[in-house]
Design a protein around this motif. Structure first.
Motif, PDB file in Angstrom:
ATOM      1  N   GLU A  67      -4.523  -1.105  -2.911  1.00 19.81           N
ATOM      2  CA  GLU A  67      -5.323   0.288  -2.376  1.00 19.81           C
ATOM      3  C   GLU A  67      -6.273  -0.712  -1.561  1.00 19.81           C
ATOM      4  O   GLU A  67      -6.339  -1.598  -2.192  1.00 19.81           O
ATOM      5  N   THR A  88      -3.536  -1.503  -8.083  1.00 19.09           N
ATOM      6  CA  THR A  88      -3.598  -0.284  -8.771  1.00 19.09           C
ATOM      7  C   THR A  88      -3.350  -0.490  -9.662  1.00 19.09           C
ATOM      8  O   THR A  88      -2.216  -1.719 -10.042  1.00 19.09           O
ATOM      9  N   GLU A  89      -3.589   0.468 -10.808  1.00 23.60           N
ATOM     10  CA  GLU A  89      -3.450   0.084 -11.797  1.00 23.60           C
ATOM     11  C   GLU A  89      -1.561   0.479 -12.581  1.00 23.60           C
ATOM     12  O   GLU A  89      -1.018  -0.001 -13.232  1.00 23.60           O
ATOM     13  N   ALA A  90      -0.734   1.329 -11.315  1.00 25.50           N
ATOM     14  CA  ALA A  90       0.792   1.339 -11.988  1.00 25.50           C
ATOM     15  C   ALA A  90       1.130   0.086 -11.464  1.00 25.50           C
ATOM     16  O   ALA A  90       2.006  -0.482 -11.176  1.00 25.50           O
ATOM     17  N   GLY A  91       0.252  -0.453  -9.855  1.00 26.66           N
ATOM     18  CA  GLY A  91       1.047  -2.226  -9.556  1.00 26.66           C
ATOM     19  C   GLY A  91       1.017  -2.505 -10.142  1.00 26.66           C
ATOM     20  O   GLY A  91       2.009  -3.518 -10.861  1.00 26.66           O
ATOM     21  N   ARG A 100     -10.010   0.129   0.073  1.00 20.29           N
ATOM     22  CA  ARG A 100     -10.830   0.197  -0.280  1.00 20.29           C
ATOM     23  C   ARG A 100     -11.673  -0.579   0.730  1.00 20.29           C
ATOM     24  O   ARG A 100     -12.491  -1.137   1.378  1.00 20.29           O
ATOM     25  N   GLN A 105       0.887  -1.322   0.192  1.00 23.98           N
ATOM     26  CA  GLN A 105      -0.236  -0.290  -0.543  1.00 23.98           C
ATOM     27  C   GLN A 105       0.851   1.344   0.285  1.00 23.98           C
ATOM     28  O   GLN A 105       0.888   2.436  -0.554  1.00 23.98           O
ATOM     29  N   HIS A 106       2.092   1.286   0.780  1.00 24.83           N
ATOM     30  CA  HIS A 106       2.555   2.554   1.193  1.00 24.83           C
ATOM     31  C   HIS A 106       3.575   2.493  -0.594  1.00 24.83           C
ATOM     32  O   HIS A 106       3.803   3.740  -1.063  1.00 24.83           O
ATOM     33  N   LEU A 107       3.709   1.448  -1.253  1.00 23.61           N
ATOM     34  CA  LEU A 107       4.187   1.752  -2.714  1.00 23.61           C
ATOM     35  C   LEU A 107       3.476   1.613  -3.779  1.00 23.61           C
ATOM     36  O   LEU A 107       3.804   2.521  -4.624  1.00 23.61           O
ATOM     37  N   GLY A 108       1.619   1.769  -3.901  1.00 24.13           N
ATOM     38  CA  GLY A 108       1.302   2.808  -4.726  1.00 24.13           C
ATOM     39  C   GLY A 108       0.545   1.214  -5.198  1.00 24.13           C
ATOM     40  O   GLY A 108       0.076   1.555  -6.322  1.00 24.13           O
ATOM     41  N   VAL A 109       1.249  -0.670  -4.749  1.00 20.43           N
ATOM     42  CA  VAL A 109       1.175  -1.012  -5.848  1.00 20.43           C
ATOM     43  C   VAL A 109      -0.719  -1.816  -4.939  1.00 20.43           C
ATOM     44  O   VAL A 109      -1.386  -2.096  -6.086  1.00 20.43           O
ATOM     45  N   THR A 123       3.587  -2.041 -12.490  1.00 20.03           N
ATOM     46  CA  THR A 123       5.165  -1.836 -12.264  1.00 20.03           C
ATOM     47  C   THR A 123       6.072  -3.172 -12.034  1.00 20.03           C
ATOM     48  O   THR A 123       5.799  -4.299 -12.726  1.00 20.03           O
TER      49      THR A 123
END
Length: 146
Positions: free
Chosen positions: A56, A68-71, A58, A50-54, A74
């Motif tokens: 989320e 996440t889309e970024a996850g 809810r 979560q901290h890495l933004g991978v 990656t």
């Protein structure tokens, strides 16, 4: 190179989240049970992701964990580098430092091999890891309490 159990858990969690069925809500506890690992270990890995933004988290009735889309995009090598931390394959210093530390070529060779390992993983993103047949195997993992 050998990954830590922590990195292994985090990668398995990310892979499981990458194949969530529509309407399926995954929790940290559910992933831990499906992977047959202690909840506390999985919770630490999920918090880091979560901290890495991978990942989320809810909240609420329709809450749960989401990749996440970024996850999804990656590079796996970057994720593994981050999860493993900046440590070398061998430790030449410490309580009993290696007497060869001043003139050893092994340390540099191992550093280059480690970077090659990560570079080969950089060619993959999380979505690549769950391609057939892995995705269907991940979907078959259900928590024991289902």
């Amino acid at each position: 190179m050998r990954l830590t159990k922590y990195t292994d858990l985090a990668l398995r969690a990310v892979m499981r989240l990458a194949v969530v069925d529509d309407g399926e809500l995954l929790t940290t506890r559910g992933i831990a049970e499906a992977m047959r690992v202690p909840y506390t270990h999985m919770a630490k890995a999920i918090a880091h992701l979560q901290h890495l933004g991978v990942v989320e988290a809810r909240r609420g009735r329709n809450g749960g964990l989401v990749l996440t889309e970024a996850g999804r995009r990656t590079p796996v090598g970057r994720l593994v580098r981050t999860l493993e931390g900046d440590r070398e394959a061998v430790t030449c210093e410490g309580g009993s430092p290696c007497p060869l530390a001043g003139g050893c070529r092994l340390r540099q060779a191992l550093r280059e091999a480690q970077e090659s390992f990560y570079a080969s993983l950089d060619r993959l993103v999380v979505d690549d890891l769950v391609a057939s047949p892995t995705g269907s195997v991940l979907l078959s993992l259900a928590s024991p309490h289902r």
